[in-house]
Design a protein around this motif. Sequence first.
Motif, PDB file in Angstrom:
ATOM      1  N   ARG A 204      41.989  44.851  30.478  1.00  0.00           N
ATOM      2  CA  ARG A 204      41.496  44.377  31.568  1.00  0.00           C
ATOM      3  C   ARG A 204      40.979  42.900  31.320  1.00  0.00           C
ATOM      4  O   ARG A 204      41.345  42.287  32.533  1.00  0.00           O
ATOM      5  CB  ARG A 204      39.766  45.174  31.486  1.00  0.00           C
ATOM      6  CG  ARG A 204      40.029  46.761  31.757  1.00  0.00           C
ATOM      7  CD  ARG A 204      38.665  47.275  32.183  1.00  0.00           C
ATOM      8  NE  ARG A 204      38.572  48.789  31.927  1.00  0.00           N
ATOM      9  CZ  ARG A 204      38.198  49.171  30.937  1.00  0.00           C
ATOM     10  NH1 ARG A 204      37.749  48.586  29.722  1.00  0.00           N
ATOM     11  NH2 ARG A 204      38.198  50.520  30.996  1.00  0.00           N
ATOM     12  N   GLU A 205      40.959  42.360  30.196  1.00  0.00           N
ATOM     13  CA  GLU A 205      40.739  41.138  30.183  1.00  0.00           C
ATOM     14  C   GLU A 205      42.070  40.214  30.404  1.00  0.00           C
ATOM     15  O   GLU A 205      42.301  39.221  30.976  1.00  0.00           O
ATOM     16  CB  GLU A 205      40.000  40.552  28.848  1.00  0.00           C
ATOM     17  CG  GLU A 205      38.620  41.186  28.389  1.00  0.00           C
ATOM     18  CD  GLU A 205      38.371  41.013  27.083  1.00  0.00           C
ATOM     19  OE1 GLU A 205      39.096  40.508  26.310  1.00  0.00           O
ATOM     20  OE2 GLU A 205      37.046  41.419  26.576  1.00  0.00           O
ATOM     21  N   ARG A 206      43.106  41.048  29.869  1.00  0.00           N
ATOM     22  CA  ARG A 206      44.672  40.357  29.981  1.00  0.00           C
ATOM     23  C   ARG A 206      44.850  40.344  31.505  1.00  0.00           C
ATOM     24  O   ARG A 206      45.519  39.353  31.830  1.00  0.00           O
ATOM     25  CB  ARG A 206      45.469  41.174  29.332  1.00  0.00           C
ATOM     26  CG  ARG A 206      46.991  40.869  29.414  1.00  0.00           C
ATOM     27  CD  ARG A 206      47.265  39.378  29.053  1.00  0.00           C
ATOM     28  NE  ARG A 206      48.761  39.232  29.138  1.00  0.00           N
ATOM     29  CZ  ARG A 206      49.190  37.991  29.424  1.00  0.00           C
ATOM     30  NH1 ARG A 206      48.599  37.016  29.303  1.00  0.00           N
ATOM     31  NH2 ARG A 206      50.669  37.804  29.151  1.00  0.00           N
ATOM     32  N   ILE A 207      44.784  41.476  32.232  1.00  0.00           N
ATOM     33  CA  ILE A 207      44.962  41.460  33.556  1.00  0.00           C
ATOM     34  C   ILE A 207      44.162  40.426  34.501  1.00  0.00           C
ATOM     35  O   ILE A 207      44.742  39.835  35.390  1.00  0.00           O
ATOM     36  CB  ILE A 207      44.462  43.002  34.166  1.00  0.00           C
ATOM     37  CG1 ILE A 207      45.466  44.028  33.524  1.00  0.00           C
ATOM     38  CG2 ILE A 207      44.557  42.858  35.584  1.00  0.00           C
ATOM     39  CD1 ILE A 207      45.178  45.446  33.847  1.00  0.00           C
ATOM     40  N   GLY A 208      42.878  40.088  33.904  1.00  0.00           N
ATOM     41  CA  GLY A 208      42.036  39.110  34.641  1.00  0.00           C
ATOM     42  C   GLY A 208      42.884  37.799  34.640  1.00  0.00           C
ATOM     43  O   GLY A 208      42.804  36.781  35.417  1.00  0.00           O
ATOM     44  N   GLU A 209      43.304  37.643  33.109  1.00  0.00           N
ATOM     45  CA  GLU A 209      43.811  36.194  32.771  1.00  0.00           C
ATOM     46  C   GLU A 209      45.270  36.032  33.661  1.00  0.00           C
ATOM     47  O   GLU A 209      45.234  34.945  34.288  1.00  0.00           O
ATOM     48  CB  GLU A 209      44.464  36.233  31.556  1.00  0.00           C
ATOM     49  CG  GLU A 209      43.070  36.082  30.469  1.00  0.00           C
ATOM     50  CD  GLU A 209      43.306  36.371  28.965  1.00  0.00           C
ATOM     51  OE1 GLU A 209      44.473  36.558  28.829  1.00  0.00           O
ATOM     52  OE2 GLU A 209      42.306  36.289  28.078  1.00  0.00           O
ATOM     53  N   LEU A 210      45.832  37.279  33.927  1.00  0.00           N
ATOM     54  CA  LEU A 210      47.149  37.176  34.624  1.00  0.00           C
ATOM     55  C   LEU A 210      46.961  36.869  35.999  1.00  0.00           C
ATOM     56  O   LEU A 210      47.736  36.111  36.749  1.00  0.00           O
ATOM     57  CB  LEU A 210      47.958  38.306  34.171  1.00  0.00           C
ATOM     58  CG  LEU A 210      48.571  38.620  33.020  1.00  0.00           C
ATOM     59  CD1 LEU A 210      49.098  40.019  32.823  1.00  0.00           C
ATOM     60  CD2 LEU A 210      49.755  37.533  32.682  1.00  0.00           C
ATOM     61  N   GLU A 211      45.811  37.469  36.662  1.00  0.00           N
ATOM     62  CA  GLU A 211      45.615  37.406  37.991  1.00  0.00           C
ATOM     63  C   GLU A 211      45.127  35.896  38.278  1.00  0.00           C
ATOM     64  O   GLU A 211      45.405  35.413  39.333  1.00  0.00           O
ATOM     65  CB  GLU A 211      44.444  38.440  38.596  1.00  0.00           C
ATOM     66  CG  GLU A 211      45.160  39.724  38.560  1.00  0.00           C
ATOM     67  CD  GLU A 211      43.827  40.891  38.984  1.00  0.00           C
ATOM     68  OE1 GLU A 211      42.745  40.530  38.616  1.00  0.00           O
ATOM     69  OE2 GLU A 211      44.324  41.848  39.341  1.00  0.00           O
ATOM     70  N   LYS A 212      44.483  35.471  37.115  1.00  0.00           N
ATOM     71  CA  LYS A 212      43.943  34.080  37.570  1.00  0.00           C
ATOM     72  C   LYS A 212      44.992  32.958  37.358  1.00  0.00           C
ATOM     73  O   LYS A 212      45.276  31.870  38.018  1.00  0.00           O
ATOM     74  CB  LYS A 212      42.967  33.732  36.222  1.00  0.00           C
ATOM     75  CG  LYS A 212      42.241  32.229  36.392  1.00  0.00           C
ATOM     76  CD  LYS A 212      41.374  31.998  35.114  1.00  0.00           C
ATOM     77  CE  LYS A 212      40.875  30.549  35.355  1.00  0.00           C
ATOM     78  NZ  LYS A 212      39.800  30.204  34.048  1.00  0.00           N
ATOM     79  N   SER A 213      46.162  33.262  36.512  1.00  0.00           N
ATOM     80  CA  SER A 213      47.168  32.525  36.332  1.00  0.00           C
ATOM     81  C   SER A 213      48.057  32.328  37.394  1.00  0.00           C
ATOM     82  O   SER A 213      48.519  31.426  38.009  1.00  0.00           O
ATOM     83  CB  SER A 213      48.108  32.871  35.102  1.00  0.00           C
ATOM     84  OG  SER A 213      47.645  32.859  33.932  1.00  0.00           O
ATOM     85  N   ARG A 214      48.028  33.550  38.354  1.00  0.00           N
ATOM     86  CA  ARG A 214      49.001  33.565  39.521  1.00  0.00           C
ATOM     87  C   ARG A 214      48.272  32.593  40.634  1.00  0.00           C
ATOM     88  O   ARG A 214      48.850  32.001  41.521  1.00  0.00           O
ATOM     89  CB  ARG A 214      49.012  35.047  40.259  1.00  0.00           C
ATOM     90  CG  ARG A 214      49.589  35.197  41.451  1.00  0.00           C
ATOM     91  CD  ARG A 214      49.771  36.674  41.836  1.00  0.00           C
ATOM     92  NE  ARG A 214      50.725  37.265  41.434  1.00  0.00           N
ATOM     93  CZ  ARG A 214      51.073  38.389  41.355  1.00  0.00           C
ATOM     94  NH1 ARG A 214      50.147  39.496  41.486  1.00  0.00           N
ATOM     95  NH2 ARG A 214      52.341  38.888  40.974  1.00  0.00           N
ATOM     96  N   THR A 215      46.809  32.825  40.524  1.00  0.00           N
ATOM     97  CA  THR A 215      46.193  31.985  41.731  1.00  0.00           C
ATOM     98  C   THR A 215      46.420  30.483  41.269  1.00  0.00           C
ATOM     99  O   THR A 215      46.358  29.549  42.175  1.00  0.00           O
ATOM    100  CB  THR A 215      44.641  32.391  41.482  1.00  0.00           C
ATOM    101  OG1 THR A 215      44.561  33.748  41.943  1.00  0.00           O
ATOM    102  CG2 THR A 215      44.005  31.370  42.504  1.00  0.00           C
ATOM    103  N   GLU A 216      46.131  30.000  40.119  1.00  0.00           N
ATOM    104  CA  GLU A 216      46.516  28.978  39.706  1.00  0.00           C
ATOM    105  C   GLU A 216      47.739  28.229  39.926  1.00  0.00           C
ATOM    106  O   GLU A 216      47.980  27.096  40.154  1.00  0.00           O
ATOM    107  CB  GLU A 216      46.090  28.761  38.301  1.00  0.00           C
ATOM    108  CG  GLU A 216      44.552  28.914  37.960  1.00  0.00           C
ATOM    109  CD  GLU A 216      44.139  28.880  36.460  1.00  0.00           C
ATOM    110  OE1 GLU A 216      45.125  28.846  35.566  1.00  0.00           O
ATOM    111  OE2 GLU A 216      43.068  28.695  35.883  1.00  0.00           O
ATOM    112  N   LEU A 217      48.934  29.003  39.826  1.00  0.00           N
ATOM    113  CA  LEU A 217      49.985  28.677  40.041  1.00  0.00           C
ATOM    114  C   LEU A 217      50.439  28.365  41.509  1.00  0.00           C
ATOM    115  O   LEU A 217      51.313  27.343  41.835  1.00  0.00           O
ATOM    116  CB  LEU A 217      51.149  30.011  39.663  1.00  0.00           C
ATOM    117  CG  LEU A 217      52.699  29.566  39.741  1.00  0.00           C
ATOM    118  CD1 LEU A 217      53.048  28.645  38.734  1.00  0.00           C
ATOM    119  CD2 LEU A 217      53.339  31.077  39.620  1.00  0.00           C
TER     120      LEU A 217
END
Length: 316
Positions: A204-217
């Motif tokens: 769940r934490e990993r998914i949150g980090e990936l979703e944040k990375s997509r937004t920041e990209l």
Amino acid sequence: MPRLYGFDNQALTRVRADERQVVREAVSRIRAGQSQAEVAAWMTAEGHRGTMGGEWTSMTLGRLLDNPAIAGLERAPHTGELVETGRQALITPEEFRELEQRPGRRGSVRSGESREPNYEYLLAGGATVCGQCSTPMTGGRTGAGTPSYRCQTSRGGCGKVRITASLLEDHVAEHVLGELARPGSRTALDQARKEAEVEAQQLRERIGELEKSRTELAAPYAAGQVSRDAFVAADKHITESLKAARSRLRFVEQAANVPLGGVEDLARWWEHAPYSSRRALVLLLLNRIVVRPARARGVRDVDDRVDLNWRAADAA
């Protein structure tokens, strides 16, 4: 093309929480016995509208409920069997399969029309992998209609391994029952469940980090600081990582939530447990099941072509 109700984008990678809740409520009402027309009328009366702004009808609601994407599923192109995609979901695969048999639905066993029954694959969804290329195997019927597990080239596999579903599932069930009969099996299960809960939280934490990375990209791309090719490549990598993490999370959550409270005789429980509970127990006991090619066409012996990777180091 309008987006699918419940999702925020065409790729089905982002869910609209308010619409997901509406879909879940609608499904709960249908499972409780209300008709599609009654549920559609309720949705309209509550002010809910479709993605194009129209009021809900029995027909538009039926089209939504018949779309396997709402359960993170899709139909295999050649067999029509339901397979998991790893995408976000509004309802569970089990709920979707139940919806397929709702009264009045074309092809439902309760609609009076002839329909080949769906086969519930006990070991799909990442539990079984190809022994040639390590790609997760999917459930699907052969040309003769026999339920099987196979490695599919359309999913990046080698396409060289297939095994009859009943043979593999009987083999796994035999060994699972052997494990349940061993002294100390309850302690081992409890430990495995704790480990699954820890892994689920990490995912769940990993998914949150990936979703944040997509937004920041998106910001540097919009500002012209990142080329389109670089943006597309990075977005594709994030999407694939999210798909794998979400698929693994569903896999692990099933294992962590296996319903064993108050069960004393685990082997006897297995014989009468529903499909979803038996599947959860298999996922709790086994990390994965590896299937290698048969020695020759038509060989039905599976002992020498199936490896069971147990979570507990001392398991058989």
